[in-house]
Design a protein around this motif. Structure first.
Motif, PDB file in Angstrom:
ATOM      1  N   ASN A  86       0.274  -1.525 -11.252  1.00  0.00           N
ATOM      2  CA  ASN A  86      -1.144  -1.447 -11.623  1.00  0.00           C
ATOM      3  C   ASN A  86      -1.869  -0.264 -10.973  1.00  0.00           C
ATOM      4  OD1 ASN A  86      -1.514  -2.239  -8.981  1.00  0.00           O
ATOM      5  ND2 ASN A  86      -2.322  -4.269  -9.464  1.00  0.00           N
ATOM      6  N   LEU A  87      -1.123   0.647 -10.353  1.00  0.00           N
ATOM      7  CA  LEU A  87      -1.663   1.867  -9.727  1.00  0.00           C
ATOM      8  C   LEU A  87      -2.737   1.570  -8.677  1.00  0.00           C
ATOM      9  CD1 LEU A  87      -1.858   4.255 -12.836  1.00  0.00           C
ATOM     10  CD2 LEU A  87       0.044   3.903 -11.262  1.00  0.00           C
ATOM     11  N   SER A  88      -2.537   0.456  -7.958  1.00  0.00           N
ATOM     12  CA  SER A  88      -3.466   0.110  -6.884  1.00  0.00           C
ATOM     13  C   SER A  88      -2.786   0.348  -5.536  1.00  0.00           C
ATOM     14  CB  SER A  88      -3.883  -1.357  -7.003  1.00  0.00           C
ATOM     15  OG  SER A  88      -2.775  -2.194  -6.709  1.00  0.00           O
ATOM     16  N   MET A  89      -3.556   0.183  -4.464  1.00  0.00           N
ATOM     17  CA  MET A  89      -3.008   0.333  -3.118  1.00  0.00           C
ATOM     18  C   MET A  89      -3.460  -0.842  -2.253  1.00  0.00           C
ATOM     19  SD  MET A  89      -3.187   4.467  -2.378  1.00  0.00           S
ATOM     20  CE  MET A  89      -4.887   4.532  -1.937  1.00  0.00           C
ATOM     21  N   GLN A  90      -2.546  -1.311  -1.416  1.00  0.00           N
ATOM     22  CA  GLN A  90      -2.845  -2.340  -0.415  1.00  0.00           C
ATOM     23  C   GLN A  90      -2.848  -1.627   0.936  1.00  0.00           C
ATOM     24  OE1 GLN A  90      -3.069  -6.026  -0.837  1.00  0.00           O
ATOM     25  NE2 GLN A  90      -3.947  -5.668   1.169  1.00  0.00           N
ATOM     26  N   HIS A  91      -3.834  -1.919   1.774  1.00  0.00           N
ATOM     27  CA  HIS A  91      -3.977  -1.207   3.049  1.00  0.00           C
ATOM     28  C   HIS A  91      -3.561  -2.109   4.210  1.00  0.00           C
ATOM     29  CE1 HIS A  91      -6.181   1.209   0.276  1.00  0.00           C
ATOM     30  NE2 HIS A  91      -7.041   0.231   0.088  1.00  0.00           N
ATOM     31  N   TYR A  92      -2.909  -1.480   5.191  1.00  0.00           N
ATOM     32  CA  TYR A  92      -2.412  -2.201   6.366  1.00  0.00           C
ATOM     33  C   TYR A  92      -2.772  -1.442   7.640  1.00  0.00           C
ATOM     34  CZ  TYR A  92       0.544  -4.679   3.008  1.00  0.00           C
ATOM     35  OH  TYR A  92       0.987  -5.434   1.945  1.00  0.00           O
ATOM     36  N   GLY A 139      -5.708  15.782  -7.206  1.00  0.00           N
ATOM     37  CA  GLY A 139      -4.608  15.092  -6.554  1.00  0.00           C
ATOM     38  C   GLY A 139      -3.358  15.251  -7.404  1.00  0.00           C
ATOM     39  N   TYR A 140      -2.436  14.323  -7.219  1.00  0.00           N
ATOM     40  CA  TYR A 140      -1.188  14.394  -7.986  1.00  0.00           C
ATOM     41  C   TYR A 140      -1.334  13.845  -9.404  1.00  0.00           C
ATOM     42  CZ  TYR A 140       1.401  15.905  -3.873  1.00  0.00           C
ATOM     43  OH  TYR A 140       1.868  16.609  -2.798  1.00  0.00           O
ATOM     44  N   GLY A 141      -2.494  13.245  -9.712  1.00  0.00           N
ATOM     45  CA  GLY A 141      -2.775  12.885 -11.093  1.00  0.00           C
ATOM     46  C   GLY A 141      -2.579  11.433 -11.489  1.00  0.00           C
ATOM     47  N   LYS A 142      -2.247  10.572 -10.551  1.00  0.00           N
ATOM     48  CA  LYS A 142      -2.037   9.160 -10.897  1.00  0.00           C
ATOM     49  C   LYS A 142      -3.313   8.325 -10.782  1.00  0.00           C
ATOM     50  CE  LYS A 142       2.580   9.218 -11.224  1.00  0.00           C
ATOM     51  NZ  LYS A 142       2.939   9.724 -12.524  1.00  0.00           N
ATOM     52  N   GLY A 143      -4.313   8.811 -10.031  1.00  0.00           N
ATOM     53  CA  GLY A 143      -5.581   8.096  -9.904  1.00  0.00           C
ATOM     54  C   GLY A 143      -5.629   7.029  -8.819  1.00  0.00           C
ATOM     55  N   PHE A 144      -4.573   6.935  -7.989  1.00  0.00           N
ATOM     56  CA  PHE A 144      -4.560   5.938  -6.920  1.00  0.00           C
ATOM     57  C   PHE A 144      -5.791   6.067  -6.019  1.00  0.00           C
ATOM     58  CE2 PHE A 144       0.017   5.692  -7.794  1.00  0.00           C
ATOM     59  CZ  PHE A 144       0.258   4.333  -7.650  1.00  0.00           C
ATOM     60  N   TYR A 145      -6.056   7.290  -5.570  1.00  0.00           N
ATOM     61  CA  TYR A 145      -7.153   7.471  -4.616  1.00  0.00           C
ATOM     62  C   TYR A 145      -8.510   7.305  -5.256  1.00  0.00           C
ATOM     63  CZ  TYR A 145      -4.789   8.170  -0.257  1.00  0.00           C
ATOM     64  OH  TYR A 145      -4.082   7.942   0.901  1.00  0.00           O
ATOM     65  N   ASP A 146      -8.692   7.715  -6.511  1.00  0.00           N
ATOM     66  CA  ASP A 146      -9.989   7.498  -7.159  1.00  0.00           C
ATOM     67  C   ASP A 146     -10.284   6.001  -7.261  1.00  0.00           C
ATOM     68  OD1 ASP A 146     -11.021  10.136  -7.623  1.00  0.00           O
ATOM     69  OD2 ASP A 146      -9.403  10.411  -9.059  1.00  0.00           O
ATOM     70  N   ARG A 147      -9.281   5.194  -7.607  1.00  0.00           N
ATOM     71  CA  ARG A 147      -9.464   3.731  -7.676  1.00  0.00           C
ATOM     72  C   ARG A 147      -9.804   3.178  -6.290  1.00  0.00           C
ATOM     73  NH1 ARG A 147      -5.335   4.809 -10.938  1.00  0.00           N
ATOM     74  NH2 ARG A 147      -5.531   4.235 -13.117  1.00  0.00           N
ATOM     75  N   PHE A 148      -9.041   3.610  -5.293  1.00  0.00           N
ATOM     76  CA  PHE A 148      -9.251   3.141  -3.926  1.00  0.00           C
ATOM     77  C   PHE A 148     -10.651   3.523  -3.435  1.00  0.00           C
ATOM     78  CE2 PHE A 148      -8.137   4.757   0.600  1.00  0.00           C
ATOM     79  CZ  PHE A 148      -8.806   3.712   1.206  1.00  0.00           C
ATOM     80  N   TRP A 176     -15.330   9.792 -13.300  1.00  0.00           N
ATOM     81  CA  TRP A 176     -14.301   8.922 -12.726  1.00  0.00           C
ATOM     82  C   TRP A 176     -13.861   9.458 -11.363  1.00  0.00           C
ATOM     83  CZ3 TRP A 176     -12.143   4.414 -12.523  1.00  0.00           C
ATOM     84  CH2 TRP A 176     -10.848   4.254 -12.065  1.00  0.00           C
ATOM     85  N   ASP A 177     -13.952  10.775 -11.189  1.00  0.00           N
ATOM     86  CA  ASP A 177     -13.524  11.410  -9.947  1.00  0.00           C
ATOM     87  C   ASP A 177     -14.526  11.125  -8.834  1.00  0.00           C
ATOM     88  OD1 ASP A 177     -11.354  12.661 -11.269  1.00  0.00           O
ATOM     89  OD2 ASP A 177     -12.667  14.263 -11.944  1.00  0.00           O
TER      90      ASP A 177
END
Length: 194
Positions: A86-92, A139-148, A176-177
């Motif tokens: 789902n192109l999301s990130m979990q933070h630890y 970025g690399y174009g996947k959008g992970f950081y924009d979502r985060f 979106w950016d």
């Protein structure tokens, strides 16, 4: 005419990184750390940091993390684990004993640990290939950081790290950016005033 679209800049700046000689790359990272040390970090804050992909000539965030830990022992560092589905990130929380595994894209990620909600993150070091004078990034174009970054608090400070100076503008930047608040380069800290 200078290339100004994300795809053109992505290609050019990946190549620019790869063409850096080892000594030049080390020197740029040394200068980048010198600039990072000029930023006023709150003593008790949660700072999200990315780890470099080996062989991609990305900024040496290991050195930045080591300095933050030594200078601000009460700072909590956080790393992300990417979800390709789902192109999301979990933070630890990045602790002394955190086990890191290299993911599909070559990014070192925490195996597990204490989770950190996006709302608790005060500062995010944002990876990028290029940025412009308005604070947009490529970025690399996947959008992970924009979502985060959209999930973070409005007052979360977004700091890009770049081994190169900005381009004038990225012509296909859109709403979106998520724009950066600052971008640190080996020569100067760019402040974008928002």
């Amino acid at each position: 005419m200078h290339p100004t679209t994300k795809s053109e800049l992505r290609k050019i700046y990946r190549e620019k990184r790869m063409l850096l000689a080892d000594q030049e790359f080390k020197q740029l990272n040394h200068q980048l750390l010198t600039q990072v040390k000029k930023v006023d970090f709150p003593a008790h804050s949660t700072i999200h940091i990315f780890l470099p992909i080996k062989g991609n000539h990305e900024p040496d965030t290991y050195a930045i993390a080591a300095w933050l830990r030594q200078r601000f022992p009460h700072v909590r560092l956080a790393l992300s684990k990417s979800n390709r589905t789902n192109l999301s990130m979990q933070h630890y929380v990045w602790e002394e004993g955190t086990v890191l595994n290299v993911n599909h894209w070559g990014i070192p990620e925490p195996d597990s640990g204490t989770t950190v909600p996006s709302a608790e993150i005060d500062i995010v070091f944002v990876p990028l290939l290029a940025f412009d004078r308005q604070g947009h990034r490529v970025g690399y174009g996947k959008g992970f950081y924009d979502r985060f970054l959209q999930a973070c608090r409005p007052d979360t400070v977004k700091i890009g790290l770049s081994l190169f100076e900005p381009v004038n503008s990225i012509e296909d930047a859109d709403n979106w950016d998520v724009r950066l608040n600052k971008c640190i380069t080996p020569w100067v800290i760019w402040n974008f005033g928002h």
